[in-house]
Design a protein around this motif. Structure first.
Motif, mmCIF file in Angstrom:
data_model
loop_
_atom_site.group_PDB
_atom_site.id
_atom_site.type_symbol
_atom_site.label_atom_id
_atom_site.label_comp_id
_atom_site.label_asym_id
_atom_site.label_seq_id
_atom_site.Cartn_x
_atom_site.Cartn_y
_atom_site.Cartn_z
ATOM 1 N N MET A 80 0.895 -1.093 -0.319
ATOM 2 C CA MET A 80 -0.453 0.174 0.191
ATOM 3 C C MET A 80 0.581 1.454 0.036
ATOM 4 O O MET A 80 1.697 1.009 0.949
ATOM 5 C CB MET A 80 -0.916 0.057 1.331
ATOM 6 C CG MET A 80 -1.884 1.105 1.093
ATOM 7 S SD MET A 80 -2.949 0.704 2.384
ATOM 8 C CE MET A 80 -3.511 2.991 2.833
ATOM 9 N N ASN A 81 0.512 2.591 -0.783
ATOM 10 C CA ASN A 81 0.884 3.788 -0.717
ATOM 11 C C ASN A 81 1.086 4.182 0.444
ATOM 12 O O ASN A 81 -0.531 4.871 0.723
ATOM 13 C CB ASN A 81 0.812 4.221 -2.441
ATOM 14 C CG ASN A 81 1.351 5.190 -2.257
ATOM 15 O OD1 ASN A 81 2.134 5.973 -1.500
ATOM 16 N ND2 ASN A 81 1.955 5.904 -3.540
ATOM 17 N N PRO A 82 2.001 5.038 1.164
ATOM 18 C CA PRO A 82 1.949 5.397 2.664
ATOM 19 C C PRO A 82 1.211 6.945 2.211
ATOM 20 O O PRO A 82 0.704 7.076 2.870
ATOM 21 C CB PRO A 82 3.283 5.992 3.026
ATOM 22 C CG PRO A 82 4.084 4.736 2.433
ATOM 23 C CD PRO A 82 3.637 4.371 0.595
ATOM 24 N N SER A 83 0.994 7.259 1.021
ATOM 25 C CA SER A 83 0.920 8.294 0.377
ATOM 26 C C SER A 83 -0.916 8.621 1.073
ATOM 27 O O SER A 83 -1.836 9.133 0.677
ATOM 28 C CB SER A 83 0.979 9.358 -0.726
ATOM 29 O OG SER A 83 0.959 8.199 -1.644
ATOM 30 N N LEU A 128 -2.692 6.987 2.466
ATOM 31 C CA LEU A 128 -3.144 7.016 4.124
ATOM 32 C C LEU A 128 -2.423 8.184 4.508
ATOM 33 O O LEU A 128 -3.581 8.733 5.710
ATOM 34 C CB LEU A 128 -1.752 6.024 5.106
ATOM 35 C CG LEU A 128 -1.760 5.787 6.755
ATOM 36 C CD1 LEU A 128 -3.340 5.639 6.586
ATOM 37 C CD2 LEU A 128 -1.133 5.250 7.378
ATOM 38 N N GLY A 129 -1.591 9.375 3.965
ATOM 39 C CA GLY A 129 -2.021 9.909 3.850
ATOM 40 C C GLY A 129 -3.023 11.612 3.685
ATOM 41 O O GLY A 129 -3.279 12.174 4.276
ATOM 42 N N GLU A 130 -3.276 10.982 2.950
ATOM 43 C CA GLU A 130 -4.437 11.180 2.235
ATOM 44 C C GLU A 130 -5.578 11.037 3.302
ATOM 45 O O GLU A 130 -6.699 12.662 3.596
ATOM 46 C CB GLU A 130 -5.038 10.691 0.864
ATOM 47 C CG GLU A 130 -4.121 11.801 -0.609
ATOM 48 C CD GLU A 130 -4.077 10.949 -1.629
ATOM 49 O OE1 GLU A 130 -5.715 10.873 -1.881
ATOM 50 O OE2 GLU A 130 -3.831 11.402 -2.914
ATOM 51 N N LEU A 131 -5.939 10.333 3.787
ATOM 52 C CA LEU A 131 -6.910 9.618 4.768
ATOM 53 C C LEU A 131 -7.344 10.943 6.114
ATOM 54 O O LEU A 131 -7.920 11.095 6.207
ATOM 55 C CB LEU A 131 -6.932 8.797 5.248
ATOM 56 C CG LEU A 131 -8.006 7.693 6.282
ATOM 57 C CD1 LEU A 131 -9.513 8.494 5.843
ATOM 58 C CD2 LEU A 131 -7.919 6.846 6.788
ATOM 59 N N LEU A 157 -8.481 15.682 9.240
ATOM 60 C CA LEU A 157 -8.319 16.850 9.495
ATOM 61 C C LEU A 157 -9.227 18.404 8.675
ATOM 62 O O LEU A 157 -9.693 19.392 9.187
ATOM 63 C CB LEU A 157 -6.541 17.208 9.302
ATOM 64 C CG LEU A 157 -5.723 16.837 10.129
ATOM 65 C CD1 LEU A 157 -4.568 17.053 10.210
ATOM 66 C CD2 LEU A 157 -6.485 17.016 11.674
ATOM 67 N N VAL A 158 -9.222 17.906 7.578
ATOM 68 C CA VAL A 158 -10.360 19.350 7.021
ATOM 69 C C VAL A 158 -11.301 18.970 7.432
ATOM 70 O O VAL A 158 -12.190 19.972 7.723
ATOM 71 C CB VAL A 158 -9.748 19.236 5.566
ATOM 72 C CG1 VAL A 158 -10.605 19.942 4.692
ATOM 73 C CG2 VAL A 158 -8.065 19.181 4.548
ATOM 74 N N LYS A 159 -11.371 17.874 7.298
ATOM 75 C CA LYS A 159 -13.169 17.705 7.459
ATOM 76 C C LYS A 159 -13.674 18.047 8.606
ATOM 77 O O LYS A 159 -14.665 18.778 9.437
ATOM 78 C CB LYS A 159 -13.547 16.449 7.304
ATOM 79 C CG LYS A 159 -13.995 16.092 6.101
ATOM 80 C CD LYS A 159 -14.777 16.977 4.414
ATOM 81 C CE LYS A 159 -14.990 15.864 3.389
ATOM 82 N NZ LYS A 159 -14.233 16.733 2.762
ATOM 83 N N SER A 160 -12.381 17.779 9.622
ATOM 84 C CA SER A 160 -12.958 18.354 11.084
ATOM 85 C C SER A 160 -12.766 19.567 11.422
ATOM 86 O O SER A 160 -13.134 20.204 12.512
ATOM 87 C CB SER A 160 -12.304 17.173 12.249
ATOM 88 O OG SER A 160 -10.379 17.643 12.107
ATOM 89 N N THR A 161 -12.016 20.561 10.695
ATOM 90 C CA THR A 161 -12.117 21.836 10.808
ATOM 91 C C THR A 161 -10.985 22.338 11.711
ATOM 92 O O THR A 161 -10.843 23.591 11.700
ATOM 93 C CB THR A 161 -13.349 22.721 10.422
ATOM 94 O OG1 THR A 161 -13.270 22.784 12.020
ATOM 95 C CG2 THR A 161 -13.713 22.477 9.718
ATOM 96 N N ILE A 162 -10.214 21.329 11.911
ATOM 97 C CA ILE A 162 -8.983 21.658 12.950
ATOM 98 C C ILE A 162 -7.764 22.490 12.416
ATOM 99 O O ILE A 162 -7.456 22.857 13.238
ATOM 100 C CB ILE A 162 -8.150 20.366 13.503
ATOM 101 C CG1 ILE A 162 -7.862 20.337 14.816
ATOM 102 C CG2 ILE A 162 -7.232 19.632 13.046
ATOM 103 C CD1 ILE A 162 -8.314 18.402 16.152
ATOM 104 N N LEU A 163 -7.687 22.848 11.697
ATOM 105 C CA LEU A 163 -6.604 23.630 11.097
ATOM 106 C C LEU A 163 -7.206 24.921 10.683
ATOM 107 O O LEU A 163 -5.928 25.778 10.457
ATOM 108 C CB LEU A 163 -5.954 22.841 10.451
ATOM 109 C CG LEU A 163 -5.936 21.370 10.441
ATOM 110 C CD1 LEU A 163 -4.629 20.522 9.170
ATOM 111 C CD2 LEU A 163 -4.144 21.363 11.250
ATOM 112 N N VAL A 164 -8.005 24.600 10.441
ATOM 113 C CA VAL A 164 -8.433 25.759 9.672
ATOM 114 C C VAL A 164 -9.544 26.721 10.688
ATOM 115 O O VAL A 164 -9.980 27.995 9.412
ATOM 116 C CB VAL A 164 -8.995 25.667 8.177
ATOM 117 C CG1 VAL A 164 -7.376 25.435 7.307
ATOM 118 C CG2 VAL A 164 -10.371 25.006 8.171
ATOM 119 N N SER A 165 -10.335 26.657 11.024
ATOM 120 C CA SER A 165 -11.637 27.251 12.005
ATOM 121 C C SER A 165 -11.493 27.343 13.480
ATOM 122 O O SER A 165 -10.517 26.941 14.129
ATOM 123 C CB SER A 165 -12.622 26.413 11.275
ATOM 124 O OG SER A 165 -13.771 26.834 12.250
#
Length: 145
Positions: free
Chosen positions: A1-4, A6-9, A14-22
């Motif tokens: 499996m490509n580690p990237s 898992l990184g995308e997941l 993080l994006v959907k949780s808005t933990i970085l941007v809101s």
């Protein structure tokens, strides 16, 4: 499996949780970071330093973050009766109520996502997620650049 993959997941979570941007989360009056802390504490009792290490932050940063949660009645801090130099952190009754609300909303959101998983793949997906969760709970990221 490509580690990237898992990184995308991870990134999508993080994006959907808005933990970085809101400063707003799916729980009124709490930031995504505060929601994360409430969830992480859960029904546990942590020493201040242990919780800071678990969250990957400096103890002074944790203190500032917790101050507002204490002020809002979600967290109780008290001296450890066995070692008066240690501070114990736990959710208050109000914090436990908020934790239940967080869990309810998360389960509802996750149920919506799972509606899109084909039935014949549900069991293997559950097995894979359980394995990933077990590994993630044992793994510690080093905060290096």
């Amino acid at each position: 499996m490509n580690p990237s993959l898992l990184g995308e997941l991870f990134n999508e979570i993080l994006v959907k949780s808005t933990i970085l941007v809101s400063d707003k989360s799916f729980i009124d009056d709490l930031t995504p970071r505060q929601v994360h802390i409430v969830m992480d504490i859960g029904t546990n009792v942590f020493k201040h330093g242990e919780l800071a290490a678990r969250l990957g932050v400096e103890p002074s940063t944790l203190t500032r973050t917790l101050d507002l949660l204490v002020k809002n009645g979600l967290i109780d801090r008290q001296l450890n009766p066995d070692n008066r130099r240690e501070v114990l952190i736990r959710l208050s009754d109000n914090g436990l109520s908020v934790l239940n609300k967080i869990h309810e909303k998360m389960i509802k959101g996750c149920a919506e996502i799972l509606k899109h998983v084909p039935e014949q793949q549900m069991e293997s997906m559950e097995t894979s997620i359980q394995l990933l969760l077990t590994i993630m709970r044992q793994f510690h990221f080093k905060h290096e650049l």
